[in-house]
Structure formats: C-alpha cells, structure tokens
Scaffold this active site. Structure first.
Site, PDB file in Angstrom:
ATOM      1  N   ASP A 173       9.934   0.522   0.793  1.00  0.00           N
ATOM      2  CA  ASP A 173       9.327  -0.096  -0.221  1.00  0.00           C
ATOM      3  C   ASP A 173      10.148  -1.518  -0.449  1.00  0.00           C
ATOM      4  O   ASP A 173      11.144  -1.707   0.189  1.00  0.00           O
ATOM      5  CB  ASP A 173       9.225   0.728  -1.599  1.00  0.00           C
ATOM      6  CG  ASP A 173       8.168   0.452  -2.597  1.00  0.00           C
ATOM      7  OD1 ASP A 173       7.477  -0.628  -2.522  1.00  0.00           O
ATOM      8  OD2 ASP A 173       7.708   1.315  -3.360  1.00  0.00           O
ATOM      9  N   ASP A 233      -0.988  -0.937  -5.511  1.00  0.00           N
ATOM     10  CA  ASP A 233      -1.190   0.416  -5.312  1.00  0.00           C
ATOM     11  C   ASP A 233      -2.543   0.959  -5.900  1.00  0.00           C
ATOM     12  O   ASP A 233      -3.180   0.582  -6.793  1.00  0.00           O
ATOM     13  CB  ASP A 233      -0.142   0.895  -6.286  1.00  0.00           C
ATOM     14  CG  ASP A 233       1.401   0.843  -6.105  1.00  0.00           C
ATOM     15  OD1 ASP A 233       1.744   0.171  -4.982  1.00  0.00           O
ATOM     16  OD2 ASP A 233       2.168   1.330  -6.838  1.00  0.00           O
TER      17      ASP A 233
END
Ligand code: GLA
Length: 444
Positions: A173, A233
């Site tokens: 990430d 997301d």
C-alpha cells in the site's frame, strides 16, 4: 478530443476517436517490459479480505469475522473444497491489520500474537497444504493505512521476513509516504523481493497515490510491479463499481497499453456475493473485470455465499476471457443511448464484447450487436456465443445480420465472437494485426 457521430444499423453511434486510435496502439504495440519474475502471466485470481472484513480485530465479540489466522484457514478450506481452486482462484490474501503494533527485537514485523497464535509461517504451510498460495500486506510508508507499522526503512528486512515465512504475494500500500519518494520506495521493495530469491507476486498501489500530483510513469510501474491499483477503493455498491469502470474508460489511452502478461491494471476487488449489488450488477462487474484483464480478487464470505453469485464467480466462460493467453486489456469502444460497448481482443483472432446498459429504470433493453465497432470481425462471417446474462449459441452471423441482445438495467451482455474466414476477402488475406488495423480504419 473529437467525437465522430455515425449512423450504424439505424442507431446513432458516438464513437470516440481516441478509443479507436487506442485500439490501433494496443493491437500493434506489445506492452512494455514487465517485471521479470515469471509471475502474473495471466491476471491473478484469489481472495482478499479487505472489502468484506476490513479492520475487524475484535475476536472476542466477533470470532468468525475478525482478522485472524482462523479466517484465512477457513477461506482456504472452502476454496479447496468448493470448486474455487478448480476454477482458478489460487491466492488467499491477508490485507491490513494483521501485524502487531510493534516490530520484534530484531526490527522484524510480527503477526498479532492473539489473533495469529501459530504465526504466518504456519498459516502459509496450511494454505500450501491445500494447494493454494498465501498473500500478505504491507505499506511503502511509515504506517499502513490503518496505522500499523509501515515498511519505510525496512524494505529488505520485511521482504526477507515474508520470504522466510514462505509468503507468495505482497500487496504493498502507499499510505503515509511523501509522494515524491513513492517511485523510489516501490522500486526498492521490488528489488528487495527479488533479492530474497523467492517468487513473490508484487501487487502495488503506486499510481493510485501518484495521480493526485502527476501522471504516473506506467513504463516504470510495469517494470517493478505485477499489478497496480490506479483508482479509489471499491465499495459494496453499484455507484462505486460504476465509478471505477468510468475512470478506467476515461483513462484507457494512458493505462491500457501498459497491461500484458506479467503486469496488469488493478481496478480493485470483486464485491460479488456481498450485499450491495443486484444480480445484474454483479454480472456487470464480473464481465467488465474480465474485459479489463483485471486481477480477480474476490472479497466476500466464501463460507456463506448465495449459489447464484458463486456460479457467476466460477463461470468458466467468463474466466476464460479473463485469463485469455493473448493477455490484452479491453477498452470501451462506443457509447450510445445509455449503452456502453467494450471489447477485448482474444487469442485465435477472437473478440470478447460486453454491452453495459447504464439505465437504472425500466426493464431489459435490446441492443443491435452490429452497432458495435468490433462487429466488423463478422466480415464475411463469424460465430457468436452469448455468455451473459445466459449462455446461448447465437450461431453464424454476417455484417448484415440483425442480432439483438437483451440487456438488463445496470446489467451487461457478454459475448465472444470467432471470425470465420470465408472466400478470401481482402481482409482475410491479412494477418490479424493488419486486418484489425484496417477494420478499425474503416470505422474511424
Ligand atoms: C487502502 C487500500 C485498500 C486497503 C486499505 C487497508 O485504502 O487501497 O485496498 O488495503 O488501505 O487499510
């Protein structure tokens, strides 16, 4: 960007010049060099915990759904037993919130001892014993997005720890990182993974965190990563899935050429089998993720999934499109009357076509297939198979046949088209690449 408006099959079709030019580029130029680790030659398939289970660490109150070794072991059990592995789903992936808040005395990441009492190595052994692979999560910056220890300053240590644990995939990430150092960080972790000597598939979020500041360098990204997130997301809602599809189409000239065996654009998880999508919307996500050559990482509760969603996720015809060996990402080719047409070139000169009905009112609407640019492949003849919403052989077609597919509101019709070479027309004498270019020139 100029829009060409043309009358095809009685319908006014708006075709983006950009999309057609893109088709030329995609068809004639191979993707840039991919990360050379021999992995992700086809879009990755598996299960990833984030969208469904998020950062639920309350194992006392919610032992069945908290982030713990039990969750991944149970998913692995189901994947091995209930047809997922056979369908191609291979990676069982941990997302954020697995580690302890502190590194150990040697500076290594460690799993939360209460939730992972046996540790990640034992979990990897268990997952491997089921014939599956284990994925783990870390972050390029100081902390993960949920505030757990990040890998900044520890790339080599963390890569070696994951290799020592026999982990097979790393989702890396990009939270809590100075954006100007993102590229360096992602490349250094790629090198650190390579240095371990273990095959670890490398899933990046580099471009997602770079877009707010500058246009990412997709050549560099493809050289370092096996897939990469570009956009926000995914949530368990149609508006979220729709926004990802729209972002992908509106950036296709930038992102599609970088996809190919070894490296893929990642539009995020499949949320099929959860709460927020109607069945037609689930079909749209599955069809479009296959057309986009996206990793198929499901985030749902495999232990408790409705049979229809399971059947859709395991649909071998759709998975064959996703995993097609030609490895080209599809793109949007037309927008007309609240329909979108998407196409993906497949091996053996075939084409996959998806027709998305964006209307969210009313009933099923008919779409004339010969209105899509790719219908040119039916000159002189082609064989058409419909896969969604139901499997149906539509038989031999020509440039002039009037095939109408019925598309549900916010649903998608998915088809494959196989050209039949007849008496040598000019196009059939050409190679596929040349013929495709020529066909597309015809519609420009
Ligand atoms: C970011 C990522 C998500 C997920 C969470 C975890 O938002 O984009 O996919 O990994 O972090 O905190």
């Amino acid at each position: 960007m100029s829009i060409v408006v043309r009358k095809v099959s009685g319908l006014k079709v708006k075709m983006c010049r950009v999309a057609c030019l893109l088709a030329l580029v995609v068809l004639v130029s191979p993707a840039a060099d991919a990360l050379d680790n021999g992995l992700a030659l086809k879009p990755t398939m598996g299960w990833l915990h984030w969208e469904r289970f998020m950062c639920n660490i309350d194992c006392e109150r919610d032992p069945n759904n908290c982030i713990s070794e039990r969750l991944y072991m149970q998913m692995a059990d189901v994947m091995a037993k209930e047809g997922w592995k056979e369908a191609g789903y291979e990676y069982v992936c941990i997302d954020d919130c697995w580690p302890s808040r502190q590194r150990d005395a040697q500076g290594r990441l460690q799993a939360d001892p209460k939730r992972f009492p046996a540790g990640i190595k034992k979990l990897a052994d268990y997952v491997h014993s089921k014939g599956l692979k284990l994925g783990i999560y870390a972050d390029v910056g100081k902390k993960t997005c949920a505030g757990y220890p990040g890998s900044l300053g520890y790339y080599e240590t963390d890569a070696q720890t994951f290799a020592d644990w026999d982990v097979d995939l790393l989702k890396f990430d990009g939270c809590n990182m100075d954006w100007t150092l993102l590229g360096e960080g992602y490349v250094n972790m790629s090198k650190a993974l390579n240095k371990t000597g273990r095959s670890i598939l490398y899933s990046c979020e580099w471009p997602l965190y770079e877009w707010p500041f500058q246009k990412p360098n997709y050549t560099a990204i493809r050289e370092a990563c096996n897939h990469w997130r570009n956009y926000a997301d995914v949530y368990d809602s149609w508006s979220s899935v729709k926004s990802i599809v729209e972002w992908t189409a509106s950036h296709q000239d930038v992102i599609v050429p970088s996809a190919g065996p070894g490296g893929w654009n990642d539009p995020d998880m499949l949320v099929i089998g959860n709460f927020g999508l109607s069945h037609a919307q689930q079909e749209s996500q599955m069809a479009l993720w296959a057309i986009m050559a996206a990793p198929l990482l499901v985030s749902n509760d495999l232990r408790d999934i409705c049979p229809r969603s399971k059947e859709l996720l395991q649909n071998r015809h759709i998975i064959a499109i996703s995993q097609d060996p030609l490895g080209k990402q599809g793109y949007r080719t037309a927008k007309v009357d609240n329909f979108e047409a998407w196409e993906r070139p497949l091996s053996q000169k075939r084409l996959a076509i998806a027709v998305l009905n964006l209307m969210e009112i009313g009933g099923p609407r008919g779409f004339f297939l010969r209105a899509v640019p790719g219908w040119k492949i039916c000159d002189p003849q082609c064989n058409v198979t419909q896969i969604l919403p139901q499997y149906q052989e539509l038989g031999v077609q020509t440039p002039h046949t009037r095939v109408v597919v019925s598309v549900n509101p916010s649903g998608t019709a998915l088809l494959t088209v196989t050209p039949i070479s007849g008496d040598a027309t000019e196009l059939n004498k050409l190679s596929w690449e040349d013929a495709s270019v020529k066909r597309r020139r015809i519609i420009l």
